[in-house]
Write a protein that holds these residues in place. Structure first.
Motif, PDB file in Angstrom:
ATOM      1  N   UNK A  77       4.789  15.957  -7.351  1.00  0.00           N
ATOM      2  CA  UNK A  77       5.762  15.412  -8.304  1.00  0.00           C
ATOM      3  C   UNK A  77       6.867  14.637  -7.585  1.00  0.00           C
ATOM      4  N   UNK A  78       7.522  13.785  -8.344  1.00  0.00           N
ATOM      5  CA  UNK A  78       8.617  12.996  -7.775  1.00  0.00           C
ATOM      6  C   UNK A  78       8.163  11.598  -7.414  1.00  0.00           C
ATOM      7  N   UNK A  79       8.945  10.920  -6.592  1.00  0.00           N
ATOM      8  CA  UNK A  79       8.597   9.556  -6.202  1.00  0.00           C
ATOM      9  C   UNK A  79       7.215   9.502  -5.538  1.00  0.00           C
ATOM     10  N   UNK A  80       6.438   8.517  -5.906  1.00  0.00           N
ATOM     11  CA  UNK A  80       5.058   8.414  -5.417  1.00  0.00           C
ATOM     12  C   UNK A  80       4.941   7.522  -4.178  1.00  0.00           C
ATOM     13  N   UNK A  81       5.741   6.467  -4.088  1.00  0.00           N
ATOM     14  CA  UNK A  81       5.601   5.541  -2.954  1.00  0.00           C
ATOM     15  C   UNK A  81       5.853   6.195  -1.596  1.00  0.00           C
ATOM     16  N   UNK A  82       6.834   7.085  -1.462  1.00  0.00           N
ATOM     17  CA  UNK A  82       6.989   7.744  -0.161  1.00  0.00           C
ATOM     18  C   UNK A  82       5.729   8.507   0.263  1.00  0.00           C
ATOM     19  N   UNK A 148       9.148   2.296  -9.053  1.00  0.00           N
ATOM     20  CA  UNK A 148       9.165   2.174  -7.590  1.00  0.00           C
ATOM     21  C   UNK A 148       8.385   0.948  -7.111  1.00  0.00           C
ATOM     22  N   UNK A 149       7.402   0.557  -7.882  1.00  0.00           N
ATOM     23  CA  UNK A 149       6.522  -0.562  -7.535  1.00  0.00           C
ATOM     24  C   UNK A 149       6.749  -1.668  -8.556  1.00  0.00           C
ATOM     25  N   UNK A 150       6.979  -2.896  -8.100  1.00  0.00           N
ATOM     26  CA  UNK A 150       7.221  -3.988  -9.049  1.00  0.00           C
ATOM     27  C   UNK A 150       6.105  -4.110 -10.093  1.00  0.00           C
ATOM     28  N   UNK A 151       6.494  -4.501 -11.292  1.00  0.00           N
ATOM     29  CA  UNK A 151       5.561  -4.598 -12.418  1.00  0.00           C
ATOM     30  C   UNK A 151       4.481  -5.648 -12.207  1.00  0.00           C
ATOM     31  N   UNK A 152       4.731  -6.645 -11.346  1.00  0.00           N
ATOM     32  CA  UNK A 152       3.739  -7.707 -11.148  1.00  0.00           C
ATOM     33  C   UNK A 152       2.674  -7.341 -10.110  1.00  0.00           C
ATOM     34  N   UNK A 153       2.730  -6.138  -9.571  1.00  0.00           N
ATOM     35  CA  UNK A 153       1.732  -5.704  -8.585  1.00  0.00           C
ATOM     36  C   UNK A 153       0.543  -5.059  -9.281  1.00  0.00           C
ATOM     37  N   UNK A 184       1.502  -1.239  13.967  1.00  0.00           N
ATOM     38  CA  UNK A 184       2.043  -2.492  13.426  1.00  0.00           C
ATOM     39  C   UNK A 184       1.278  -2.944  12.190  1.00  0.00           C
ATOM     40  N   UNK A 185      -0.044  -2.810  12.214  1.00  0.00           N
ATOM     41  CA  UNK A 185      -0.856  -3.205  11.055  1.00  0.00           C
ATOM     42  C   UNK A 185      -0.486  -2.372   9.829  1.00  0.00           C
ATOM     43  N   UNK A 186      -0.329  -1.064  10.024  1.00  0.00           N
ATOM     44  CA  UNK A 186       0.024  -0.187   8.905  1.00  0.00           C
ATOM     45  C   UNK A 186       1.389  -0.563   8.333  1.00  0.00           C
ATOM     46  N   UNK A 187       2.355  -0.767   9.203  1.00  0.00           N
ATOM     47  CA  UNK A 187       3.701  -1.105   8.727  1.00  0.00           C
ATOM     48  C   UNK A 187       3.712  -2.454   8.003  1.00  0.00           C
ATOM     49  N   UNK A 188       2.957  -3.410   8.511  1.00  0.00           N
ATOM     50  CA  UNK A 188       2.895  -4.718   7.850  1.00  0.00           C
ATOM     51  C   UNK A 188       2.276  -4.591   6.469  1.00  0.00           C
ATOM     52  N   UNK A 189       1.201  -3.831   6.359  1.00  0.00           N
ATOM     53  CA  UNK A 189       0.551  -3.632   5.058  1.00  0.00           C
ATOM     54  C   UNK A 189       1.490  -2.938   4.066  1.00  0.00           C
ATOM     55  N   UNK A 190       2.282  -1.994   4.554  1.00  0.00           N
ATOM     56  CA  UNK A 190       3.178  -1.258   3.660  1.00  0.00           C
ATOM     57  C   UNK A 190       4.270  -2.138   3.068  1.00  0.00           C
ATOM     58  N   UNK A 191       4.559  -3.287   3.708  1.00  0.00           N
ATOM     59  CA  UNK A 191       5.554  -4.197   3.125  1.00  0.00           C
ATOM     60  C   UNK A 191       5.075  -4.761   1.787  1.00  0.00           C
ATOM     61  N   UNK A 192       3.767  -4.735   1.549  1.00  0.00           N
ATOM     62  CA  UNK A 192       3.244  -5.209   0.272  1.00  0.00           C
ATOM     63  C   UNK A 192       3.612  -4.290  -0.896  1.00  0.00           C
ATOM     64  N   UNK A 193       4.098  -3.102  -0.570  1.00  0.00           N
ATOM     65  CA  UNK A 193       4.505  -2.156  -1.624  1.00  0.00           C
ATOM     66  C   UNK A 193       5.974  -2.328  -2.005  1.00  0.00           C
ATOM     67  N   UNK A 194       6.707  -3.169  -1.286  1.00  0.00           N
ATOM     68  CA  UNK A 194       8.139  -3.378  -1.569  1.00  0.00           C
ATOM     69  C   UNK A 194       8.345  -4.293  -2.757  1.00  0.00           C
TER      70      UNK A 194
END
Length: 194
Positions: A77-82, A148-153, A184-194
């Protein structure tokens, strides 16, 4: 009177899993299994079937042990993105460790070694990936519903991208001596969730 088993099948299956996971299917012979498990060939065949059947049972066991952890992490439960970020980062960290380099992921190893020509193995790999994709998708849908995640995603497309990334992290982590490559690849991919 029927003879009782002279070994613990559960412990033998775990040992077989570890051997297959480290060495792969083709590089593990029945002789290797007999020696590692300390069980006679006839007993192995009687309990588990042939080498292929034993491998598939080991793969099933591997998945059964790991899927509940992912379910707990991604459905809390709670925020899902973390939670999604934490799972992706954990995959990257595991892939970059020495243990990850030596063994990789049993499912990913199976996908590369057996799935292209082994229908039973391919089905198990696909089932595992379907579960992971579903867990990621559900978490991302929750994240979107909670703002937490933009509506256009597109949560499904993002889940699929993360699934492919996570499997790729396992492959690259196994072959690369540079941990920054997967981190680095993981962190770059995670920017797509912002």
């Amino acid at each position: 009177m029927a003879r009782t088993k002279e070994f613990d099948p559960d412990a033998a299956l775990q040992s077989a899993l570890e051997l297959f996971w480290r060495r792969g299917y083709e590089a593990t012979s029945m002789t290797d299994l007999v020696e590692r498990l300390g069980v006679g060939r006839a007993s192995l065949y009687a309990t588990f079937g042939n080498k292929h059947e034993l491998y598939l049972k080991a793969l099933d066991r591997y998945q059964q042990a790991r899927n509940p952890q992912l379910l707990r992490e991604l459905s809390q439960p709670g925020p899902a993105l973390p939670a999604v970020r934490a799972v992706v980062r954990r995959f990257a960290t595991e892939a970059a460790t020495e243990g990850g380099r030596l063994s990789g992921c049993f499912v990913t190893n199976t996908a590369a070694e057996l799935a292209p020509h082994d229908t039973a193995a391919a089905r198990r790999v696909e089932r595992n990936w379907d579960r992971l994709e579903t867990l990621l998708h559900s978490a991302l849908v929750r994240a979107q519903a909670q703002g937490e995640l933009p509506a256009d995603r597109n949560p499904l497309a993002l889940a699929r991208m993360l699934l492919v990334l996570m499997q790729g992290l396992r492959v690259v982590g196994k072959a690369s001596a540079d941990p920054a490559r997967v981190q680095d690849a993981a962190e770059q991919a995670l920017t797509l969730l912002d």
